[in-house]
Design a protein around this motif. Structure first.
Motif, mmCIF file in Angstrom:
data_model
loop_
_atom_site.group_PDB
_atom_site.id
_atom_site.type_symbol
_atom_site.label_atom_id
_atom_site.label_comp_id
_atom_site.label_asym_id
_atom_site.label_seq_id
_atom_site.Cartn_x
_atom_site.Cartn_y
_atom_site.Cartn_z
ATOM 1 N N GLY A 160 41.456 33.520 37.845
ATOM 2 C CA GLY A 160 40.677 34.238 36.847
ATOM 3 C C GLY A 160 39.215 33.859 36.793
ATOM 4 O O GLY A 160 38.486 34.307 35.899
ATOM 5 N N VAL A 161 38.768 33.053 37.749
ATOM 6 C CA VAL A 161 37.370 32.621 37.783
ATOM 7 C C VAL A 161 36.789 32.929 39.167
ATOM 8 O O VAL A 161 37.382 32.573 40.179
ATOM 9 N N ALA A 162 35.647 33.606 39.181
ATOM 10 C CA ALA A 162 34.948 33.841 40.443
ATOM 11 C C ALA A 162 34.243 32.550 40.844
ATOM 12 O O ALA A 162 33.506 31.959 40.054
ATOM 13 N N THR A 163 34.471 32.113 42.081
ATOM 14 C CA THR A 163 33.995 30.805 42.529
ATOM 15 C C THR A 163 33.088 30.954 43.736
ATOM 16 O O THR A 163 33.442 31.635 44.705
ATOM 17 N N ASP A 189 31.324 36.702 33.489
ATOM 18 C CA ASP A 189 30.349 35.613 33.426
ATOM 19 C C ASP A 189 30.461 34.682 34.633
ATOM 20 O O ASP A 189 29.457 34.202 35.157
ATOM 21 N N SER A 190 31.694 34.420 35.066
ATOM 22 C CA SER A 190 31.867 33.553 36.236
ATOM 23 C C SER A 190 31.361 34.243 37.495
ATOM 24 O O SER A 190 30.831 33.600 38.408
ATOM 25 N N SER A 210 28.324 32.917 39.940
ATOM 26 C CA SER A 210 28.447 32.779 41.399
ATOM 27 C C SER A 210 27.293 33.469 42.113
ATOM 28 O O SER A 210 26.773 32.957 43.110
ATOM 29 N N PRO A 212 37.927 34.732 44.271
ATOM 30 C CA PRO A 212 38.681 34.668 43.013
ATOM 31 C C PRO A 212 39.628 33.475 42.997
ATOM 32 O O PRO A 212 40.320 33.207 43.986
ATOM 33 N N TYR A 213 39.645 32.771 41.874
ATOM 34 C CA TYR A 213 40.548 31.634 41.746
ATOM 35 C C TYR A 213 40.965 31.481 40.289
ATOM 36 O O TYR A 213 40.149 31.100 39.445
ATOM 37 N N CYS A 257 38.589 38.403 37.517
ATOM 38 C CA CYS A 257 37.814 37.210 37.158
ATOM 39 C C CYS A 257 36.843 37.555 36.029
ATOM 40 O O CYS A 257 36.392 38.695 35.913
ATOM 41 N N THR A 258 36.507 36.580 35.219
ATOM 42 C CA THR A 258 35.594 36.841 34.110
ATOM 43 C C THR A 258 34.226 37.258 34.644
ATOM 44 O O THR A 258 33.736 36.680 35.614
#
Length: 215
Positions: A92-95, A62-63, A67, A89-90, A59-60
Protein backbone atom coordinates in the motif's frame (compact mmCIF):
# COMPACT_ATOMS: atom_id res chain seq x y z
CA UNK A 1 -10.20 9.56 -2.39
CA UNK A 2 -10.57 5.82 -2.39
CA UNK A 3 -13.09 3.29 -3.60
CA UNK A 4 -13.92 0.47 -1.19
CA UNK A 5 -15.60 -2.89 -1.51
CA UNK A 6 -16.42 -4.72 1.72
CA UNK A 7 -14.05 -2.38 3.60
CA UNK A 8 -11.17 -3.44 1.39
CA UNK A 9 -9.18 -0.78 -0.45
CA UNK A 10 -9.44 -1.40 -4.19
CA UNK A 11 -7.73 1.58 -5.78
CA UNK A 12 -7.26 5.34 -5.72
CA UNK A 13 -8.62 7.50 -8.50
CA UNK A 14 -5.75 8.36 -10.91
CA UNK A 15 -7.04 11.92 -11.12
CA UNK A 16 -6.44 12.35 -7.39
CA UNK A 17 -2.82 11.33 -7.88
CA UNK A 18 -2.43 13.64 -10.87
CA UNK A 19 -3.89 16.56 -8.89
CA UNK A 20 -1.46 15.95 -6.04
CA UNK A 21 1.46 15.79 -8.46
CA UNK A 22 0.32 19.02 -10.09
CA UNK A 23 0.15 20.72 -6.69
CA UNK A 24 3.66 19.43 -5.94
CA UNK A 25 5.04 20.69 -9.26
CA UNK A 26 6.90 23.61 -7.67
CA UNK A 27 8.56 21.30 -5.13
CA UNK A 28 9.52 18.89 -7.91
CA UNK A 29 11.03 21.76 -9.92
CA UNK A 30 13.03 22.97 -6.92
CA UNK A 31 14.33 19.46 -6.22
CA UNK A 32 15.50 18.75 -9.77
CA UNK A 33 19.22 19.20 -10.47
CA UNK A 34 20.29 20.68 -13.79
CA UNK A 35 20.30 17.44 -15.75
CA UNK A 36 17.83 18.24 -18.51
CA UNK A 37 14.68 16.82 -16.90
CA UNK A 38 11.69 19.12 -16.55
CA UNK A 39 9.04 18.78 -13.81
CA UNK A 40 6.37 18.27 -16.46
CA UNK A 41 8.27 15.36 -17.99
CA UNK A 42 8.76 13.79 -14.57
CA UNK A 43 5.04 14.08 -13.82
CA UNK A 44 4.24 12.59 -17.23
CA UNK A 45 6.57 9.65 -16.62
CA UNK A 46 5.11 9.11 -13.16
CA UNK A 47 1.55 9.01 -14.51
CA UNK A 48 2.70 6.62 -17.22
CA UNK A 49 4.10 4.31 -14.55
CA UNK A 50 0.80 4.55 -12.70
CA UNK A 51 -1.16 3.59 -15.82
CA UNK A 52 1.11 0.65 -16.63
CA UNK A 53 1.11 -0.79 -13.12
CA UNK A 54 -2.39 -0.90 -11.58
CA UNK A 55 -0.88 -2.01 -8.25
CA UNK A 56 0.43 1.54 -7.82
CA UNK A 57 -3.20 2.73 -7.68
CA UNK A 58 -3.51 0.77 -4.45
CA UNK A 59 -0.72 2.85 -2.91
CA UNK A 60 -1.41 6.08 -1.06
CA UNK A 61 -1.15 9.13 -3.33
CA UNK A 62 1.13 10.88 -0.82
CA UNK A 63 3.64 8.02 -0.94
CA UNK A 64 3.55 8.14 -4.74
CA UNK A 65 4.25 11.88 -4.76
CA UNK A 66 7.08 11.35 -2.27
CA UNK A 67 8.65 8.75 -4.58
CA UNK A 68 8.44 11.18 -7.49
CA UNK A 69 10.14 13.84 -5.34
CA UNK A 70 12.93 11.37 -4.57
CA UNK A 71 13.37 10.79 -8.31
CA UNK A 72 13.53 14.57 -8.75
CA UNK A 73 16.17 15.00 -6.03
CA UNK A 74 18.48 12.58 -7.84
CA UNK A 75 17.49 13.71 -11.33
CA UNK A 76 16.48 10.20 -12.39
CA UNK A 77 13.55 9.21 -14.59
CA UNK A 78 11.32 6.49 -13.07
CA UNK A 79 10.06 3.30 -14.67
CA UNK A 80 11.58 3.74 -18.11
CA UNK A 81 13.36 1.08 -20.22
CA UNK A 82 16.69 2.68 -19.17
CA UNK A 83 16.18 1.33 -15.63
CA UNK A 84 17.53 4.41 -13.84
CA UNK A 85 14.91 4.34 -11.08
CA UNK A 86 11.67 2.62 -10.14
CA UNK A 87 8.52 3.42 -8.22
CA UNK A 88 7.41 0.09 -6.78
CA UNK A 89 4.22 -0.80 -4.87
CA UNK A 90 4.80 -2.36 -1.48
CA UNK A 91 2.03 -3.02 1.06
CA UNK A 92 0.00 0.00 0.00
CA UNK A 93 3.01 2.32 -0.17
CA UNK A 94 4.74 3.51 -3.33
CA UNK A 95 8.47 3.03 -2.78
CA UNK A 96 11.38 4.65 -4.61
CA UNK A 97 14.19 2.33 -5.68
CA UNK A 98 17.28 3.39 -7.58
CA UNK A 99 18.17 1.19 -10.52
CA UNK A 100 21.38 -0.30 -11.84
CA UNK A 101 21.87 2.40 -14.45
CA UNK A 102 20.87 5.11 -11.99
CA UNK A 103 23.76 4.19 -9.71
CA UNK A 104 26.17 4.41 -12.66
CA UNK A 105 24.70 7.72 -13.82
CA UNK A 106 25.14 9.29 -10.37
CA UNK A 107 28.71 8.02 -10.13
CA UNK A 108 29.65 9.65 -13.44
CA UNK A 109 27.88 12.85 -12.41
CA UNK A 110 30.11 13.08 -9.34
CA UNK A 111 33.06 13.97 -11.55
CA UNK A 112 35.27 11.52 -9.66
CA UNK A 113 34.82 8.51 -11.94
CA UNK A 114 36.24 7.98 -15.43
CA UNK A 115 34.72 4.58 -16.06
CA UNK A 116 32.67 1.86 -14.41
CA UNK A 117 32.76 -1.74 -15.58
CA UNK A 118 30.61 -4.47 -14.09
CA UNK A 119 30.70 -8.15 -14.95
CA UNK A 120 29.01 -11.38 -14.02
CA UNK A 121 31.22 -14.42 -13.53
CA UNK A 122 29.64 -17.64 -14.78
CA UNK A 123 30.71 -21.21 -14.18
CA UNK A 124 33.28 -22.61 -16.65
CA UNK A 125 34.85 -19.17 -17.14
CA UNK A 126 38.49 -18.52 -16.22
CA UNK A 127 38.43 -16.36 -13.12
CA UNK A 128 41.30 -15.68 -10.74
CA UNK A 129 41.18 -13.27 -7.83
CA UNK A 130 44.08 -12.63 -5.49
CA UNK A 131 44.04 -10.53 -2.33
CA UNK A 132 46.73 -9.05 -0.12
CA UNK A 133 49.23 -6.24 -0.66
CA UNK A 134 48.89 -6.46 -4.46
CA UNK A 135 45.32 -7.57 -5.22
CA UNK A 136 44.65 -8.67 -8.79
CA UNK A 137 41.70 -9.93 -10.78
CA UNK A 138 41.66 -11.87 -14.06
CA UNK A 139 38.52 -12.91 -15.91
CA UNK A 140 37.92 -14.36 -19.36
CA UNK A 141 34.19 -14.10 -20.20
CA UNK A 142 32.60 -16.73 -22.42
CA UNK A 143 29.54 -16.44 -24.70
CA UNK A 144 26.25 -17.91 -23.42
CA UNK A 145 26.62 -21.07 -25.49
CA UNK A 146 29.98 -21.96 -23.93
CA UNK A 147 29.71 -20.76 -20.35
CA UNK A 148 27.74 -22.55 -17.68
CA UNK A 149 24.24 -21.66 -16.49
CA UNK A 150 25.25 -20.95 -12.89
CA UNK A 151 26.36 -17.50 -11.70
CA UNK A 152 29.48 -17.60 -9.53
CA UNK A 153 29.67 -13.94 -8.57
CA UNK A 154 29.82 -10.31 -9.67
CA UNK A 155 32.54 -7.68 -9.73
CA UNK A 156 32.92 -3.99 -10.48
CA UNK A 157 36.02 -2.07 -11.58
CA UNK A 158 36.23 1.70 -11.10
CA UNK A 159 38.73 3.96 -12.84
CA UNK A 160 38.85 7.26 -10.97
CA UNK A 161 39.78 10.62 -12.46
CA UNK A 162 43.22 10.46 -10.85
CA UNK A 163 43.78 7.16 -12.73
CA UNK A 164 43.53 5.12 -9.54
CA UNK A 165 41.72 1.81 -10.06
CA UNK A 166 39.70 0.04 -7.41
CA UNK A 167 37.47 -3.01 -7.60
CA UNK A 168 35.34 -5.30 -5.50
CA UNK A 169 34.00 -8.82 -5.99
CA UNK A 170 30.99 -10.49 -4.38
CA UNK A 171 30.17 -14.18 -4.41
CA UNK A 172 26.63 -14.90 -5.49
CA UNK A 173 25.95 -16.29 -2.04
CA UNK A 174 26.78 -12.87 -0.55
CA UNK A 175 24.40 -11.15 -2.96
CA UNK A 176 21.70 -13.74 -2.24
CA UNK A 177 21.77 -12.80 1.45
CA UNK A 178 20.98 -9.20 0.51
CA UNK A 179 18.35 -10.37 -1.99
CA UNK A 180 16.61 -12.61 0.55
CA UNK A 181 16.58 -9.83 3.13
CA UNK A 182 14.88 -7.54 0.61
CA UNK A 183 12.40 -10.17 -0.55
CA UNK A 184 11.41 -10.98 3.04
CA UNK A 185 10.23 -7.39 3.40
CA UNK A 186 8.32 -7.47 0.12
CA UNK A 187 6.28 -10.62 0.67
CA UNK A 188 5.47 -12.84 -2.31
CA UNK A 189 5.62 -10.15 -5.00
CA UNK A 190 6.71 -11.42 -8.39
CA UNK A 191 7.37 -8.02 -9.99
CA UNK A 192 10.36 -7.12 -7.83
CA UNK A 193 13.59 -6.47 -9.79
CA UNK A 194 15.25 -9.22 -7.71
CA UNK A 195 12.99 -11.66 -9.58
CA UNK A 196 12.66 -9.98 -12.98
CA UNK A 197 16.23 -8.65 -13.31
CA UNK A 198 18.33 -10.84 -11.03
CA UNK A 199 21.67 -10.38 -12.82
CA UNK A 200 21.31 -6.57 -13.02
CA UNK A 201 20.44 -6.43 -9.32
CA UNK A 202 23.52 -8.50 -8.51
CA UNK A 203 25.69 -6.11 -10.51
CA UNK A 204 24.00 -3.12 -8.86
CA UNK A 205 24.80 -4.57 -5.43
CA UNK A 206 28.50 -4.92 -6.17
CA UNK A 207 28.60 -1.43 -7.74
CA UNK A 208 27.24 0.05 -4.50
CA UNK A 209 29.83 -1.77 -2.42
CA UNK A 210 32.66 -0.76 -4.75
CA UNK A 211 31.61 2.89 -4.70
CA UNK A 212 32.09 2.88 -0.93
CA UNK A 213 35.83 2.70 -1.70
CA UNK A 214 35.64 5.74 -3.97
CA UNK A 215 35.42 9.47 -3.15
Amino acid sequence: EVHKVSNEIVKYDPQIVRDKLTKARAKIADALPKVGITPDRLIQLAMGALNRNPALLRCTPDSFVLSVLQCAQLGLEPNTPLGSAYIIPYAGVATFQIGYRGIIELAYRSGCVKSIQTYTVWENEDFIRTCGLKPELFHTPLPPGKRGDKIIGYYCVLLLTDDVTCYDFMWKEEVDIIRDRSLSKQGQRKDTPWITHEEQMGQKTVIIRTLKRAP
